[in-house]
Design a protein around this motif. Sequence first.
Motif, PDB file in Angstrom:
ATOM      1  N   GLU A 174      41.172  44.283  39.387  1.00 44.48           N
ATOM      2  CA  GLU A 174      39.910  44.476  40.088  1.00 44.48           C
ATOM      3  C   GLU A 174      40.072  45.139  41.450  1.00 44.48           C
ATOM      4  N   ARG A 175      40.904  44.563  42.335  1.00 43.20           N
ATOM      5  CA  ARG A 175      40.992  45.105  43.693  1.00 43.20           C
ATOM      6  C   ARG A 175      42.254  44.620  44.372  1.00 43.20           C
ATOM      7  N   ARG A 180      38.859  48.604  45.915  1.00 44.19           N
ATOM      8  CA  ARG A 180      38.453  48.213  44.566  1.00 44.19           C
ATOM      9  C   ARG A 180      38.720  49.370  43.618  1.00 44.19           C
TER      10      ARG A 180
END
Length: 323
Positions: A174-175, A180
């Motif tokens: 995701e990040r 991100r």
Amino acid sequence: MKAALGGPRDGATWVAADGTLRAEYPGAGLNCMYVRGTSLVAVAVDAFQGPLVRVGEVELIGRVPSEVRAEIHDLARQEGAAVRVNWSGDPEIAAWGVSMGTEPDGELSAEGYPVQKDGVITSVLLVGPELANDPYATGPVMHWRDVTGRGRNPGAWPVTPGRDRPYWDWVPLERVGPLRFGMSPPQVADALGGEVPSGRIGAFPFWFYAEDGLWNLHEDRFENAGVSAHYWTNPDGVPQLGAVTAYGRTGPQVLYADIPLVGAAPSSLGAAILQHVEDHDLGLCFSPSGAMTPSGVNLALDTARAGDAAVSEPTFYTEHWEM
């Protein structure tokens, strides 16, 4: 070259649009570069597989870099040769056609898999007189190792102390910190406080047509933040963030199961990850560099040079990203 090396070649061949040819000899630890297809102008000698190379009494291959550097300077003073610093911060002597480099040290375990060690060892690029003034700015060498998008090292490798590094949280797939996956380059820059990239690496889609078509951005380097943003291009032609590298010497610290991933000694980091994997009965993967990583988290561990030593440099990547 076949006759000189005493047998058939066991590697690949690349031909560039300008007619430069590079032939790989992995069994001999050599990359040979030619112009006009037949004229040998440069040879890169691998730190592990390459032959021993000597200038005077100085052995150049597979040694501690600072020791080789000191001996090269002594010999150069004796011979009246000028020594400068090349792009990687290593000695380069035009009069000898020598440009030093390094590779991460490693070995094979008893089980036969590669294991990272905590140092770097020397390799060398040897060139003819036509390339000696600035080897890494010449076509034949650039086709082998293009360093134009990388910052020039002055010959020092400072490491930011752990207490001075910001901590970034990481959610796999995701990040990483404020970045991100899927962000565009302007969004990445905004997330890093508006920092302007210090270097960019990209390419045109078809090398044999040279500068034709849409230039694709592959990497932005952010020296202040201590990270590189790696992109892939979506069908609309917009680069999207697919991976983030935290610089081993200067990047933010990122933890995995309370294990610091950035700026650690590779051997101790590998031991900590292996212990965690065994304690929790997890799967084990190997990075392209041979480092061990838990499966399913999309993490690759490489190393960055810190003088004669190496420190860990992780890359966090999204699903389907190819390392």
